[in-house]
Design an enzyme around this catalytic site. Structure first.
Site, mmCIF file in Angstrom:
data_model
loop_
_atom_site.group_PDB
_atom_site.id
_atom_site.type_symbol
_atom_site.label_atom_id
_atom_site.label_comp_id
_atom_site.label_asym_id
_atom_site.label_seq_id
_atom_site.Cartn_x
_atom_site.Cartn_y
_atom_site.Cartn_z
ATOM 1 N N HIS A 1 0.845 -1.198 0.000
ATOM 2 C CA HIS A 1 0.000 0.000 0.000
ATOM 3 C C HIS A 1 0.877 1.244 0.000
ATOM 4 O O HIS A 1 1.621 1.493 0.961
ATOM 5 C CB HIS A 1 -0.920 -0.011 1.214
ATOM 6 C CG HIS A 1 -2.070 -0.961 1.080
ATOM 7 N ND1 HIS A 1 -1.893 -2.317 0.913
ATOM 8 C CD2 HIS A 1 -3.411 -0.753 1.059
ATOM 9 C CE1 HIS A 1 -3.076 -2.907 0.801
ATOM 10 N NE2 HIS A 1 -4.006 -1.985 0.887
ATOM 11 N N ALA B 1 -11.061 0.700 7.177
ATOM 12 C CA ALA B 1 -10.127 -0.016 6.305
ATOM 13 C C ALA B 1 -9.621 0.871 5.168
ATOM 14 O O ALA B 1 -10.050 2.019 4.994
ATOM 15 C CB ALA B 1 -10.796 -1.268 5.746
ATOM 16 N N HIS B 2 -8.735 0.299 4.363
ATOM 17 C CA HIS B 2 -8.079 1.048 3.290
ATOM 18 C C HIS B 2 -9.077 1.551 2.253
ATOM 19 O O HIS B 2 -10.090 0.923 1.974
ATOM 20 C CB HIS B 2 -6.989 0.208 2.622
ATOM 21 C CG HIS B 2 -7.486 -1.070 2.012
ATOM 22 N ND1 HIS B 2 -6.656 -1.949 1.367
ATOM 23 C CD2 HIS B 2 -8.722 -1.634 1.930
ATOM 24 C CE1 HIS B 2 -7.346 -2.974 0.924
ATOM 25 N NE2 HIS B 2 -8.603 -2.798 1.244
ATOM 26 N N ASN B 3 -8.783 2.727 1.733
ATOM 27 C CA ASN B 3 -9.543 3.363 0.647
ATOM 28 C C ASN B 3 -10.915 3.890 1.065
ATOM 29 O O ASN B 3 -11.689 4.333 0.209
ATOM 30 C CB ASN B 3 -9.725 2.418 -0.547
ATOM 31 C CG ASN B 3 -8.424 1.893 -1.084
ATOM 32 O OD1 ASN B 3 -7.425 2.616 -1.138
ATOM 33 N ND2 ASN B 3 -8.406 0.629 -1.482
ATOM 34 N N SER C 1 -12.848 0.508 1.011
ATOM 35 C CA SER C 1 -13.506 1.315 -0.033
ATOM 36 C C SER C 1 -14.950 1.679 0.290
ATOM 37 O O SER C 1 -15.743 1.947 -0.614
ATOM 38 C CB SER C 1 -13.436 0.594 -1.385
ATOM 39 O OG SER C 1 -12.094 0.361 -1.750
#
Length: 323
Positions: free
Chosen positions: A191, A232-234, A252
């Protein structure tokens, strides 16, 4: 601390009725004390403290009491009083036991406590407070008057706005949980994105916000995140969200403005939640939610008004089976 009833009425833009008493602090409804200011949001609360005659009550409707202040919003009045009479007292100065890289830029009135670590090219603007044992990674930016309490870990290239509060144990910018499964094994996705925290955000203790794969994980202005939350990521959280304890947002997730996610709500990856949505506690959200509605129930979350109708029938199931 001493003050009088009239001073408080002026402070909260209220009207004083009855005696102008000299008071010695604020007390709670659970432990009310004489010669204090007591906030009473409801008539039931007034009943609990009506026998304390040397107190000043703060209420939103007229009451029978020797001294009371009439306001439009008792909770707002409480917030104003607590901020004015009991302000936080943060230290200033750089501890000799802190590690600050020579390339870091520190503004006026900054505090860096013992055993804190400030990495290369980090910018701490005016009034930033970094408490002991906190870590701020290389190339990060922290805006004016932000407070980072002890034991916070902020990974490199994180951007934090003004007037942000990050409580102990929070981790900002850790790797997103991203992998690719192949026949040969599980391949980690490196990442290379970051986390952006906009102005006036508060992040609770032991909350984690992962950095994005390629772009930015974003927390919008004035959003308030409770303890033990996973972002979480995004993810991209809109402005003025309220995210309660133990909420989990998969990768996301996108939320609009004024979204409220109650405790232990789980949101699946790539779900979009519209403006002004409220989701009841312990609900699972597996698909997009339309704006301006309240949702609830366990997996999957459905519109709250529909769930209430379903629940009525659930309660009647034994009689229906007998028939």
């Amino acid at each position: 601390m001493r003050f009088n009833s009239k001073d408080i009425a002026d402070l909260v833009d209220g009207l004083l009725f009855g005696e102008n008493l000299e008071l010695e602090g604020v007390s709670s409804l659970e432990n009310p004390k004489e010669r204090t200011l007591i906030f009473c949001p409801s008539e039931k609360d007034v009943e609990r403290v009506k026998d304390l005659k040397s107190t000043t009550l703060v209420v939103s409707k007229p009451v029978e009491h020797p001294s009371y202040i009439l306001v439009k919003d008792t909770k707002l009045a409480l917030a104003i009083v607590l901020e004015k009479l009991y302000p936080e007292d943060h230290p200033t100065g750089i501890s000799e036991k802190a590690h600050v890289e020579s390339s870091a830029v520190l503004g006026e009135d900054v505090y860096v406590g013992p055993f804190a670590y400030i990495g290369k090219n980090v910018v701490l603007e005016r009034g930033v407070k970094v408490y002991p044992f906190s870590y701020i990674g290389d190339h990060s930016f922290v805006g004016e008057n932000t407070v980072i309490f002890s034991g916070v870990h902020i990974y490199p290239r994180t951007v934090i706005g003004k007037n942000v509060r990050i409580h102990s144990g929070a981790v900002i910018g850790a790797d997103g949980f991203g992998y690719h499964i192949t026949k040969e094994g599980i391949i980690k996705l490196n990442h290379i994105g970051n986390v952006v925290i906009e102005d006036n955000v508060e992040i609770g203790a032991n909350t984690t916000i992962d950095r994005a794969l390629l772009d930015s994980t974003v927390v919008g202005r004035e959003t308030k995140i409770d303890n033990l939350v996973m972002v979480a990521h995004n993810c991209r959280l809109g402005g003025r969200n309220i995210i309660l304890g133990q909420v989990g947002l998969a990768g996301s997730v996108k939320t609009g403005r004024n979204v409220i996610l109650a405790a232990q709500v789980g949101v699946a990856d790539h779900v979009s939640i519209g403006d002004n949505v409220q989701v009841a506690a312990k609900s699972g959200v597996s698909k997009n939610l339309e704006p301006n509605k309240t949702y609830g129930a366990n997996l999957p979350a459905i519109e709250w008004s529909r769930w209430k109708r379903i629940y009525v029938y659930l309660l009647k199931l034994p009689e229906l089976f007998k028939k």
